[in-house]
Design a protein around this motif. Structure first.
Motif, PDB file in Angstrom:
ATOM      1  N   THR A  15      -2.803   8.387 -11.374  1.00  0.00           N
ATOM      2  CA  THR A  15      -2.744   7.034 -10.822  1.00  0.00           C
ATOM      3  C   THR A  15      -3.577   6.097 -11.687  1.00  0.00           C
ATOM      4  O   THR A  15      -4.462   6.520 -12.411  1.00  0.00           O
ATOM      5  CB  THR A  15      -3.277   6.998  -9.379  1.00  0.00           C
ATOM      6  N   THR A  42       1.872   3.213 -12.040  1.00  0.00           N
ATOM      7  CA  THR A  42       1.357   1.858 -12.178  1.00  0.00           C
ATOM      8  C   THR A  42       2.304   0.922 -11.450  1.00  0.00           C
ATOM      9  O   THR A  42       3.474   1.259 -11.225  1.00  0.00           O
ATOM     10  CB  THR A  42       1.227   1.449 -13.658  1.00  0.00           C
ATOM     11  N   ARG A  43       1.818  -0.240 -11.061  1.00  0.00           N
ATOM     12  CA  ARG A  43       2.708  -1.185 -10.393  1.00  0.00           C
ATOM     13  C   ARG A  43       3.709  -1.805 -11.361  1.00  0.00           C
ATOM     14  O   ARG A  43       4.825  -2.134 -10.979  1.00  0.00           O
ATOM     15  CB  ARG A  43       1.881  -2.300  -9.725  1.00  0.00           C
ATOM     16  N   ASP A  44       3.311  -1.976 -12.608  1.00  0.00           N
ATOM     17  CA  ASP A  44       4.136  -2.710 -13.568  1.00  0.00           C
ATOM     18  C   ASP A  44       4.313  -1.890 -14.844  1.00  0.00           C
ATOM     19  O   ASP A  44       3.408  -1.825 -15.673  1.00  0.00           O
ATOM     20  CB  ASP A  44       3.472  -4.058 -13.887  1.00  0.00           C
ATOM     21  N   SER A  64       3.861   1.142  -5.778  1.00  0.00           N
ATOM     22  CA  SER A  64       2.716   0.578  -5.092  1.00  0.00           C
ATOM     23  C   SER A  64       2.070   1.670  -4.251  1.00  0.00           C
ATOM     24  O   SER A  64       2.747   2.353  -3.478  1.00  0.00           O
ATOM     25  CB  SER A  64       3.162  -0.577  -4.190  1.00  0.00           C
ATOM     26  N   THR A  66       0.005   1.488  -1.738  1.00  0.00           N
ATOM     27  CA  THR A  66      -0.529   0.993  -0.482  1.00  0.00           C
ATOM     28  C   THR A  66      -0.317   2.021   0.616  1.00  0.00           C
ATOM     29  O   THR A  66       0.546   2.896   0.525  1.00  0.00           O
ATOM     30  CB  THR A  66       0.142  -0.323  -0.095  1.00  0.00           C
ATOM     31  N   ASN A  69       3.110   3.139   2.097  1.00  0.00           N
ATOM     32  CA  ASN A  69       4.147   3.591   1.159  1.00  0.00           C
ATOM     33  C   ASN A  69       4.080   5.094   0.917  1.00  0.00           C
ATOM     34  O   ASN A  69       4.390   5.578  -0.174  1.00  0.00           O
ATOM     35  CB  ASN A  69       3.998   2.831  -0.169  1.00  0.00           C
ATOM     36  N   GLU A  91     -10.238  -4.804  -6.839  1.00  0.00           N
ATOM     37  CA  GLU A  91      -8.991  -5.559  -6.888  1.00  0.00           C
ATOM     38  C   GLU A  91      -8.806  -6.426  -5.641  1.00  0.00           C
ATOM     39  O   GLU A  91      -8.211  -7.508  -5.710  1.00  0.00           O
ATOM     40  CB  GLU A  91      -7.822  -4.585  -7.020  1.00  0.00           C
ATOM     41  N   GLU A 101      -5.933   3.706   1.845  1.00  0.00           N
ATOM     42  CA  GLU A 101      -5.087   4.119   0.721  1.00  0.00           C
ATOM     43  C   GLU A 101      -5.523   5.472   0.182  1.00  0.00           C
ATOM     44  O   GLU A 101      -4.681   6.323  -0.141  1.00  0.00           O
ATOM     45  CB  GLU A 101      -5.127   3.040  -0.365  1.00  0.00           C
TER      46      GLU A 101
END
Length: 334
Positions: A15, A42-44, A64, A66, A69, A91, A101
């Motif tokens: 992660t 990663t998110r992006d 994501s 979170t 999820n 963040e 999380e």
């Protein structure tokens, strides 16, 4: 850098792969003579760092992490032999969110049968100090997640991160400040004998995760304490001056002045203040604080001996002076 593509190689899910810790883990495993497949989360996946990892053979997945999820997390954890997890309190500055999380990630790993769960945890300062310093949330939340992980039944390893060396080059309130005569003063709300387990995180943290995976002295149920050097704040400033050639002195700031110098909201400034106080009051004990302290010395890790975690690394870590030499200080010491 070589990432194995063979289906027989252990699959490691990482992660936060584009961050300091996650990226360091990938680089350390890629340096190993043992084969690893890497799946990076990663998110992006369009970011430059993510594209670079993909070009080097990492399977990149956009997701994501979170707490709502979990189904998607279970999917990306499926088939993993090893999972490395780090959460980023800074963040969002929401400790309850971080804890939720972290617990979800542990639950997901357990649900799909991950073989080894490696967690980037910290001590619970509120517990270590018996409530004296209750506001170090980035420690306290990770401490709560650590306890949850140890009770989960997973093969769980806690690889604690030391004090980021980059804090002294990036954080207002911790940078040297120029004074009228052209010299610099670094002012913190602690004494110069305060000890920090300093680490060049991007360069060295992954070594400790690799150690947790490969060394027979660690593994499930163990704890690894990562640091590049255990050093006093006073020695750090002396070495910074010597290496950069600048005139830099240390001064003790009042709590109020330090909090103002951080440029942060009051709650964040208080957290930074209490974090430093924790290190001063519950850090090194003994007569010497060298890179490899004697058995009666501790540094930051709530009385735990960091020496075993330094003995089975694949290569030496950077000392504080090494970090200073490899860092561009021109914007700090302008």
């Amino acid at each position: 850098m070589t990432i194995d593509q063979s289906p027989s190689a252990p699959l490691v899910v990482v992660t936060g792969i584009t961050g300091n810790q996650g990226g360091s883990v990938v680089r350390a495993l890629a340096e190993s003579d043992k084969p690893y497949r890497i799946r990076g989360l990663t998110r992006d996946v369009t970011k430059a760092a993510a594209r670079q990892f993909a070009a080097e053979g990492v399977e990149m997945v956009a997701i994501s992490l979170t707490s709502d999820n979990m189904a998607a997390v279970c999917q990306v954890f499926t088939g993993a032999d090893i999972v490395f997890v780090v959460t980023n309190y800074w963040e969002h500055l929401d400790v309850n969110r971080e804890v939720a999380e972290g617990k979800m990630l542990i639950d997901a790993a357990k649900a799909v049968g991950v073989g080894l769960f490696i967690w980037s945890g910290l001590e619970s300062v509120i517990k270590v100090t018996d409530g004296k310093h209750p506001n170090v949330h980035h420690f306290n939340g990770k401490g709560e997640i650590t306890e949850y992980g140890r009770r989960s039944g997973l093969a769980f390893v806690n690889v604690q991160a030391g004090w980021y060396a980059t804090n002294f080059a990036k954080l207002e309130g911790m940078k040297p400040k120029r004074v009228e005569d052209g010299s610099y003063v670094l002012a913190l709300p602690v004494g110069p004998q305060t000890v920090l387990p300093v680490i060049d995180t991007a360069h060295d943290y992954g070594l400790f995760v690799r150690e947790a995976i490969e060394s027979p002295f660690f593994g499930a149920g163990s704890e690894v304490l990562s640091s590049g050097e255990i050093v006093t704040v006073g020695d750090m400033i002396s070495q910074l001056a010597e290496v950069t050639g600048g005139k830099i002195e240390y001064a003790r700031a009042s709590d109020k002045d330090f909090m103002a110098a951080t440029g942060q909201p009051a709650s964040v400034a208080l957290e930074m203040l209490e974090s430093l106080k924790y290190h001063e009051e519950y850090g090194c004990k003994g007569t010497s604080c060298g890179p490899f302290p004697q058995a009666d010395l501790v540094a930051d890790f709530a009385g735990k001996d960091p020496n075993p975690s330094l003995q089975y690394l694949a290569r030496p870590t950077r000392t504080w002076a090494n970090f200073v030499r490899t860092t561009d200080w021109s914007s700090v010491l302008a």
